[in-house]
Design an enzyme around this catalytic site. Sequence first.
Site, PDB file in Angstrom:
ATOM      1  CD  GLU A 149     -26.706 107.508  64.502  1.00  0.00           C
ATOM      2  OE1 GLU A 149     -26.024 108.545  64.419  1.00  0.00           O
ATOM      3  OE2 GLU A 149     -26.207 106.374  64.436  1.00  0.00           O
ATOM      4  CG  ASN A 205      -4.632  96.941  80.651  1.00  0.00           C
ATOM      5  OD1 ASN A 205      -4.636  95.884  80.025  1.00  0.00           O
ATOM      6  ND2 ASN A 205      -5.650  97.371  81.365  1.00  0.00           N
ATOM      7  N   GLY A 206      -1.183  98.956  78.555  1.00  0.00           N
ATOM      8  CA  GLY A 206      -0.219 100.045  78.365  1.00  0.00           C
ATOM      9  C   GLY A 206       0.841  99.653  77.351  1.00  0.00           C
ATOM     10  CE  LYS A 241     -19.997 102.545  67.618  1.00  0.00           C
ATOM     11  NZ  LYS A 241     -20.201 103.948  67.202  1.00  0.00           N
ATOM     12  NE  ARG A 254     -10.983  98.447  79.994  1.00  0.00           N
ATOM     13  CZ  ARG A 254     -10.365  99.300  80.800  1.00  0.00           C
ATOM     14  NH1 ARG A 254     -11.008  99.844  81.798  1.00  0.00           N
ATOM     15  NH2 ARG A 254      -9.105  99.593  80.628  1.00  0.00           N
ATOM     16  CB  CYS A 264      -5.740  96.238  77.347  1.00  0.00           C
ATOM     17  SG  CYS A 264      -4.858  96.165  75.791  1.00  0.00           S
ATOM     18  CG  HIS A 289     -30.705 125.796  42.767  1.00  0.00           C
ATOM     19  ND1 HIS A 289     -30.894 126.444  41.572  1.00  0.00           N
ATOM     20  CD2 HIS A 289     -29.446 126.090  43.150  1.00  0.00           C
ATOM     21  CE1 HIS A 289     -29.786 127.099  41.234  1.00  0.00           C
ATOM     22  NE2 HIS A 289     -28.883 126.904  42.190  1.00  0.00           N
ATOM     23  CE  LYS A 337     -23.694 111.009  64.816  1.00  0.00           C
ATOM     24  NZ  LYS A 337     -22.689 110.716  63.883  1.00  0.00           N
ATOM     25  CD1 TRP A 385      -7.039  99.007  71.373  1.00  0.00           C
ATOM     26  CD2 TRP A 385      -9.156  98.395  71.028  1.00  0.00           C
ATOM     27  NE1 TRP A 385      -7.599  99.880  70.469  1.00  0.00           N
ATOM     28  CE2 TRP A 385      -8.883  99.534  70.237  1.00  0.00           C
ATOM     29  CE3 TRP A 385     -10.433  97.831  70.969  1.00  0.00           C
ATOM     30  CZ2 TRP A 385      -9.836 100.115  69.401  1.00  0.00           C
ATOM     31  CZ3 TRP A 385     -11.368  98.430  70.126  1.00  0.00           C
ATOM     32  CH2 TRP A 385     -11.077  99.549  69.360  1.00  0.00           C
ATOM     33  CD  GLU A 432     -21.388 112.842  61.436  1.00  0.00           C
ATOM     34  OE1 GLU A 432     -21.799 112.214  60.441  1.00  0.00           O
ATOM     35  OE2 GLU A 432     -21.263 112.320  62.555  1.00  0.00           O
TER      36      GLU A 432
HETATM   37  O1  M6R Z   1     -18.347 101.234  61.534  1.00  0.00           O
HETATM   38  P1  M6R Z   1     -18.539 102.142  60.341  1.00  0.00           P
HETATM   39  O2  M6R Z   1     -17.837 103.435  60.493  1.00  0.00           O
HETATM   40  O3  M6R Z   1     -18.233 101.450  59.048  1.00  0.00           O
HETATM   41  O4  M6R Z   1     -20.103 102.434  60.340  1.00  0.00           O
HETATM   42  C1  M6R Z   1     -20.689 103.163  59.317  1.00  0.00           C
HETATM   43  C2  M6R Z   1     -22.051 103.663  59.721  1.00  0.00           C
HETATM   44  O5  M6R Z   1     -22.916 102.581  60.023  1.00  0.00           O
HETATM   45  C3  M6R Z   1     -21.978 104.559  60.963  1.00  0.00           C
HETATM   46  O6  M6R Z   1     -21.079 105.612  60.763  1.00  0.00           O
HETATM   47  C4  M6R Z   1     -23.338 105.133  61.308  1.00  0.00           C
HETATM   48  O7  M6R Z   1     -23.764 106.009  60.315  1.00  0.00           O
HETATM   49  C5  M6R Z   1     -23.265 105.820  62.663  1.00  0.00           C
HETATM   50  N1  M6R Z   1     -24.119 105.146  63.583  1.00  0.00           N
HETATM   51  C6  M6R Z   1     -23.625 107.252  62.618  1.00  0.00           C
HETATM   52  O8  M6R Z   1     -23.524 107.837  63.872  1.00  0.00           O
END
Ligand code: M6R
Length: 702
Positions: free
Chosen positions: A579, A115-116, A697, A33, A2, A595, A576, A88, A572
Amino acid sequence: MCGIFGYVNYLVEKNRGEILSTLLEGLKRLEYRGYDSSGLAIDGDKPNEVFIEKAVGKVKELEKLVNSQNLDTSKVFESHSAIAHTRWATHGAPSPLNAHPHRSDPTHEFVIVHNGIVTNFRELKALLMSKGFVFETETDTECIAKLCKYVYELNKHRNLDFSQLAKLVLVELQGAYGLLIKSVHYPGEVIATRKGSPLLIGVKTDKKLKMDFVDVEFPDITVEAVSTTDTLPNPSLLQVANNGLLNPLMGSDLRHSQSRAFMSEDGVPMPAEFFIASDASSVVEHTKKVLFLEDDDIAHIYDGELHIHRVRRQDGQSTTRSIQTLEMELNEIMKGNYDHFMQKEIFEQPESVINTMRGRIDFDTKTVTLGGLSAYIQTIRRSRRIIMVACGTSYHSCLATRTIIEELTEIPIVVELASDFLDRRSPVFRDDTCVFVSQSGETADSMLALQYCNERGALTVGIVNTVGSSISRQTHCGVHINAGPEIGVASTKAYTSQYIALVMMALALSDDSISKTARRHEIIDGLAKISSQIKTVLQLDDKIKQMVTSELVSQKSLLLLGRGYQFATALEGALKIKEISYMHSEGVLAGELKHGVLALVDEDLPIIVLATKDSLFPKVVSSVEQVIARKGNPILICNEGEHPVSRPADKSLRTLEVPATVDCLQGVLNVIPLQLMSYWLAVLNGHNVDYPRNLAKSVTVE
Ligand code: M6R
Ligand code: UD1
């Protein structure tokens, strides 16, 4: 999270249009935020009239709503107070009704932004309902607005000033708050107060302030209890009575004090504007002069002056609040002490995992209660299988927890990438439970898969960060991971919170199984320690930065090996790295090495092996040996003091040591060095860490 924004002008003429745009711009500055709805309150056309506007979605929705109301934007206010908020959702879904400001009654005598969380709101609500107040929202905040009116009515004969009224209200509140109160009974005034939730006040005057501090005002005399003692059930009132805290009328000459800072030379009131906000991002464009409130400060803004009150004087406490000059730029404010949102979010993980567990795990009784699933637990237990559907990082959190969910529930688990699941038109049945994991709750592939499963009559469960998002709304039930907004495109804290939420789901689903009790307790004990262990792992930051600088930054490719629980960590970590550093990186199941992938191994290819201790450790050691035999020189992520290869010849092996936890939680700790590594790879290569090329995002397209 918030956000609060308030604006007060005194002897500075502003028309309504200008006031509205100041509020809307202020809210936009708080957008980063994360929020799901917003609202504002301004004065109406007649005295004692307040307009409230609230909308779900982005601030531009609120702007559209305001524009559609045909308000007289040319109406000029010489003195005016306005409050605004981005919400939020925590208590109650995002909706215009649940958005702030909240009101005391249909005529808006008191309006509040908050907020809170008010933790005793149920008790207060029950009391106020018994006094005839009608509640219209699901929020905890509404009770504050109603309490203001109640206390005001009770003390009407006493002619309280706004700060005195606020003191009587605030002693009743338990929990945390950043709070602004506006009232038709105190036109042009605002109360701003905080406890555990930040609030600051920007001051803008033409003339230089006489002092660069504001005195804190304490009640001069302490006397009998407040008059509400007999009517409110809260035990705090009893304390107030015993402490003889305050009697608002005693000896008080109303508004007897004048703020030294705001006193003009000639005694003529000074024109002033005040910008009140939960963070400096919305204030710095108006003024750099700000005063940060401390917990329990009650700021009263009226007649162009700012007064700070406190209910009681405490030894050693400062009796002034300094007005500081903020040198920070907007971007710096939003990122705190960090250079990038991703870095901030990585370092937030000790707190974000606690927020995921807060109120859900009782570490003493070793029980897990997920409010959002409780009505559906039996149905899930009876399901034929659980299908977990997600994309990207969220998919990896499913992979990371599949084994423990399967082990504890004994229900077969399938983990699906949403796009592939849809491409295959995979069969789904009414007795399936489909779990959708998503940070944003808006990912198009996951959404379409959800609709597909809903159409087939399966039970759908969301594990989502964003309250009010499409997946959160369209699933039958679910768990909000409560990690707080994640702004960096690379998902970090959402991963660890999803991971923990999924483990909690497994714990909740298996709490009827006696044979699993010891295992469940072991995991709950592990969760109790996870936050402090994350802090320990974060201390590797410098070492990782050095490692990246000295040997990884100019590499073309990086392999990550893991097996069992750590295969998901390898995937993962590789995601990262790809990306944000744009370096090719691949997560490989260690068992698959021989393999095919082994052909890549030589003295040049950087390899990271996830070699923490679990039942598969001996097999991982064997993979490390296979790599070393091909002249590879892997970096090992291993447990403290548990070096997987101990022969003297291998002393040159580099390690990143992490604390040991329960096997199924180790991935939460192991992923963090990889998050940091990807971060430094991107920074040292000069890439845009928070907004990597070609990515968004929230991926709302198929
Ligand atoms: O918002 P979501 O968790 O559904 O998003 C899924 C993917 O687009 C997301 O996790 C993406 O792989 C990230 N940018 C990875 O860091
Ligand atoms: C809820 C409140 C929380 C409060 C707590 C204590 C909300 C958003 N959360 O948390 O502020 O402190 O009660 O009473 O009001 N849901 C879905 N799909 C999802 C995620 C959630 O349908 O993807 C549903 C849940 O089934 C539940 C509701 O949304 O009905 C809230 O979920 P969650 O926030 O996880 O519930 P609590 O932890 O109980």
